[in-house]
Enzyme design. Structure first.
Site, PDB file in Angstrom:
ATOM      1  N   ARG A 190       3.459  17.103  38.014  1.00 32.56           N
ATOM      2  CA  ARG A 190       2.830  18.098  37.215  1.00 32.56           C
ATOM      3  C   ARG A 190       2.823  19.538  37.915  1.00 32.56           C
ATOM      4  O   ARG A 190       1.972  19.315  39.122  1.00 32.56           O
ATOM      5  CB  ARG A 190       1.475  17.626  36.790  1.00 32.56           C
ATOM      6  CG  ARG A 190       1.270  16.557  35.852  1.00 32.56           C
ATOM      7  CD  ARG A 190      -0.126  16.526  34.857  1.00 32.56           C
ATOM      8  NE  ARG A 190      -1.151  16.770  35.800  1.00 32.56           N
ATOM      9  CZ  ARG A 190      -2.629  16.774  35.307  1.00 32.56           C
ATOM     10  NH1 ARG A 190      -2.567  16.526  34.136  1.00 32.56           N
ATOM     11  NH2 ARG A 190      -3.367  16.857  35.981  1.00 32.56           N
ATOM     12  N   THR A 225       0.562  25.130  35.459  1.00 32.69           N
ATOM     13  CA  THR A 225       0.864  25.154  34.231  1.00 32.69           C
ATOM     14  C   THR A 225       0.571  23.549  33.607  1.00 32.69           C
ATOM     15  O   THR A 225       0.723  23.286  32.212  1.00 32.69           O
ATOM     16  CB  THR A 225       2.387  25.369  33.742  1.00 32.69           C
ATOM     17  OG1 THR A 225       3.189  24.377  34.634  1.00 32.69           O
ATOM     18  CG2 THR A 225       2.938  26.634  34.570  1.00 32.69           C
ATOM     19  N   ASP A 250      -7.204  11.483  41.201  1.00 30.99           N
ATOM     20  CA  ASP A 250      -5.556  11.266  41.294  1.00 30.99           C
ATOM     21  C   ASP A 250      -5.200   9.992  41.698  1.00 30.99           C
ATOM     22  O   ASP A 250      -5.291   9.523  42.762  1.00 30.99           O
ATOM     23  CB  ASP A 250      -5.231  12.379  42.331  1.00 30.99           C
ATOM     24  CG  ASP A 250      -3.825  12.733  42.388  1.00 30.99           C
ATOM     25  OD1 ASP A 250      -3.473  13.786  42.061  1.00 30.99           O
ATOM     26  OD2 ASP A 250      -3.113  11.750  42.454  1.00 30.99           O
ATOM     27  N   ASP A 263      -2.817   9.954  44.856  1.00 34.25           N
ATOM     28  CA  ASP A 263      -3.201   9.955  46.074  1.00 34.25           C
ATOM     29  C   ASP A 263      -4.187   8.781  46.363  1.00 34.25           C
ATOM     30  O   ASP A 263      -4.275   8.505  47.373  1.00 34.25           O
ATOM     31  CB  ASP A 263      -4.475  11.340  46.018  1.00 34.25           C
ATOM     32  CG  ASP A 263      -3.531  12.501  46.096  1.00 34.25           C
ATOM     33  OD1 ASP A 263      -2.444  12.493  46.775  1.00 34.25           O
ATOM     34  OD2 ASP A 263      -4.026  13.740  45.561  1.00 34.25           O
TER      35      ASP A 263
HETATM   36  C1  PRP Z   1       0.040  12.145  37.556  1.00 33.91           C
HETATM   37  C2  PRP Z   1       0.036  10.893  36.851  1.00 33.91           C
HETATM   38  C3  PRP Z   1       1.095  10.993  35.832  1.00 33.91           C
HETATM   39  C4  PRP Z   1       0.685  12.552  35.376  1.00 33.91           C
HETATM   40  C5  PRP Z   1      -0.293  12.396  34.126  1.00 33.91           C
HETATM   41  O1  PRP Z   1       0.968  12.272  38.602  1.00 33.91           O
HETATM   42  O2  PRP Z   1       0.567   9.865  37.663  1.00 33.91           O
HETATM   43  O3  PRP Z   1       2.362  11.052  36.027  1.00 33.91           O
HETATM   44  O4  PRP Z   1      -0.075  13.180  36.355  1.00 33.91           O
HETATM   45  O5  PRP Z   1      -0.495  13.781  33.438  1.00 33.91           O
HETATM   46  P1  PRP Z   1      -0.091  14.290  32.419  1.00 33.91           P
HETATM   47  O6  PRP Z   1      -0.171  13.210  31.471  1.00 33.91           O
HETATM   48  O7  PRP Z   1      -0.950  15.543  32.243  1.00 33.91           O
HETATM   49  O8  PRP Z   1       1.446  14.578  32.485  1.00 33.91           O
HETATM   50  P2  PRP Z   1       1.248  13.713  39.318  1.00 33.91           P
HETATM   51  O9  PRP Z   1       1.874  14.818  38.496  1.00 33.91           O
HETATM   52  O10 PRP Z   1      -0.201  13.836  40.007  1.00 33.91           O
HETATM   53  O11 PRP Z   1       2.364  12.918  40.294  1.00 33.91           O
HETATM   54  P3  PRP Z   1       2.077  11.979  41.425  1.00 33.91           P
HETATM   55  O12 PRP Z   1       2.057  10.733  40.794  1.00 33.91           O
HETATM   56  O13 PRP Z   1       3.499  12.349  42.290  1.00 33.91           O
HETATM   57  O14 PRP Z   1       0.980  12.376  42.150  1.00 33.91           O
HETATM   58  N1  URA Z   2      -3.125  12.485  37.043  1.00 35.03           N
HETATM   59  C1  URA Z   2      -4.026  11.602  37.598  1.00 35.03           C
HETATM   60  O1  URA Z   2      -3.647  11.107  38.471  1.00 35.03           O
HETATM   61  N2  URA Z   2      -5.349  11.768  37.180  1.00 35.03           N
HETATM   62  C2  URA Z   2      -5.928  12.394  36.237  1.00 35.03           C
HETATM   63  O2  URA Z   2      -6.920  12.410  35.814  1.00 35.03           O
HETATM   64  C3  URA Z   2      -5.025  13.144  35.584  1.00 35.03           C
HETATM   65  C4  URA Z   2      -3.539  13.305  35.940  1.00 35.03           C
END
Ligand code: PRP
Ligand code: URA
Length: 209
Positions: free
Chosen positions: A104, A108, A200, A203
């Site tokens: 994400r 945005t 997160d 993380d």
């Molecule tokens: C997180 C999560 C989803 C997304 C959800 O990933 O694992 O993929 O956010 O958010 P949304 O429904 O608003 O799209 P992130 O973008 O943080 O990437 P990562 O898993 O690499 O940390």
């Molecule tokens: N992605 C995450 O990992 N946690 C949230 O709460 C939203 C998006």
């Protein structure tokens, strides 16, 4: 709500409480994520096709049933979706695994694609898209668009924590896709994080913060 399955079994609620806690360490977080994924899979695989076969017991021959793992595709959304894969593979070791890399954009909140490798015959498979978090819904909607672009039609989405905003977005974008979740939380905060949520997921799975 149509096509929404909340798997609120007592075992799920119990494990989710530890998953949410900020005092849960990386090792335990990973284990809990895997266990919750198995419990979600138990519900989400209720309708998958079986092949009739037979087996010999010590006493006789009998009709038996087998899942065709060759026709199942697991598609984790990187990174956090990877934390769910082993839970499903423990039930369906023959399943194929595709990967979709999305993150994400911080400002945005729109998904940005950086990787995609899917099983060759995905159009014929039952597809399980995996991501623990359904927040705005942008990431999973994009992942499903990619999978549908390869011809897949039988698609289910498994997430651990969801929220009303993400469910509404996903159901509008892909009304044919069933959503399996452990819980529907209250809402998103101003930064697109789920409340109360678990922070997160990526993380916490990989210790990157
Ligand atoms: C997180 C999560 C989803 C997304 C959800 O990933 O694992 O993929 O956010 O958010 P949304 O429904 O608003 O799209 P992130 O973008 O943080 O990437 P990562 O898993 O690499 O940390
Ligand atoms: N992605 C995450 O990992 N946690 C949230 O709460 C939203 C998006």
């Amino acid at each position: 709500m149509a096509n929404l399955f909340v798997v609120d079994h007592p075992l799920v609620k119990h494990k989710l409480s530890f998953l949410r806690s900020k005092f849960t360490d990386v090792h335990m977080f990973r284990e809990l994520m895997q266990e919750l994924s198995m419990l979600l899979a138990y519900e989400a695989t209720r309708e998958i096709p079986l092949e009739e076969t037979f087996c010999e017991t010590p006493l006789t021959k009998t009709k038996a049933w087998m899942i065709s793992g060759q026709l199942i595709a697991l598609v984790p959304i990187l990174r956090a979706g990877l934390g769910m894969v082993d839970g499903l593979l423990s039930f369906m070791p023959m399943a194929k695994v595709g990967h979709i890399g999305l993150y994400r954009d911080h400002d945005t909140l729109q998904p940005v694609e950086y990787y995609c490798k899917l099983p060759a015959r995905i159009a014929q498979m039952d597809v399980f898209v995996l991501d623990p978090m359904l927040a705005t819904g942008g990431s999973v909607a994009k992942a499903i668009e990619i999978v549908k672009g390869k011809g897949a039609r039988q698609i289910r989405f498994l997430c651990v924590v969801s929220c009303p905003e993400g469910i509404a977005f996903l159901q509008k974008a892909h009304p044919d896709v069933a959503i399996y979740t452990c819980v529907v939380d209250e809402r998103l905060n101003d930064h697109g994080y789920i409340l109360p949520g678990l922070g997160d997921a990526g993380d916490r799975l990989y210790g990157t913060k």
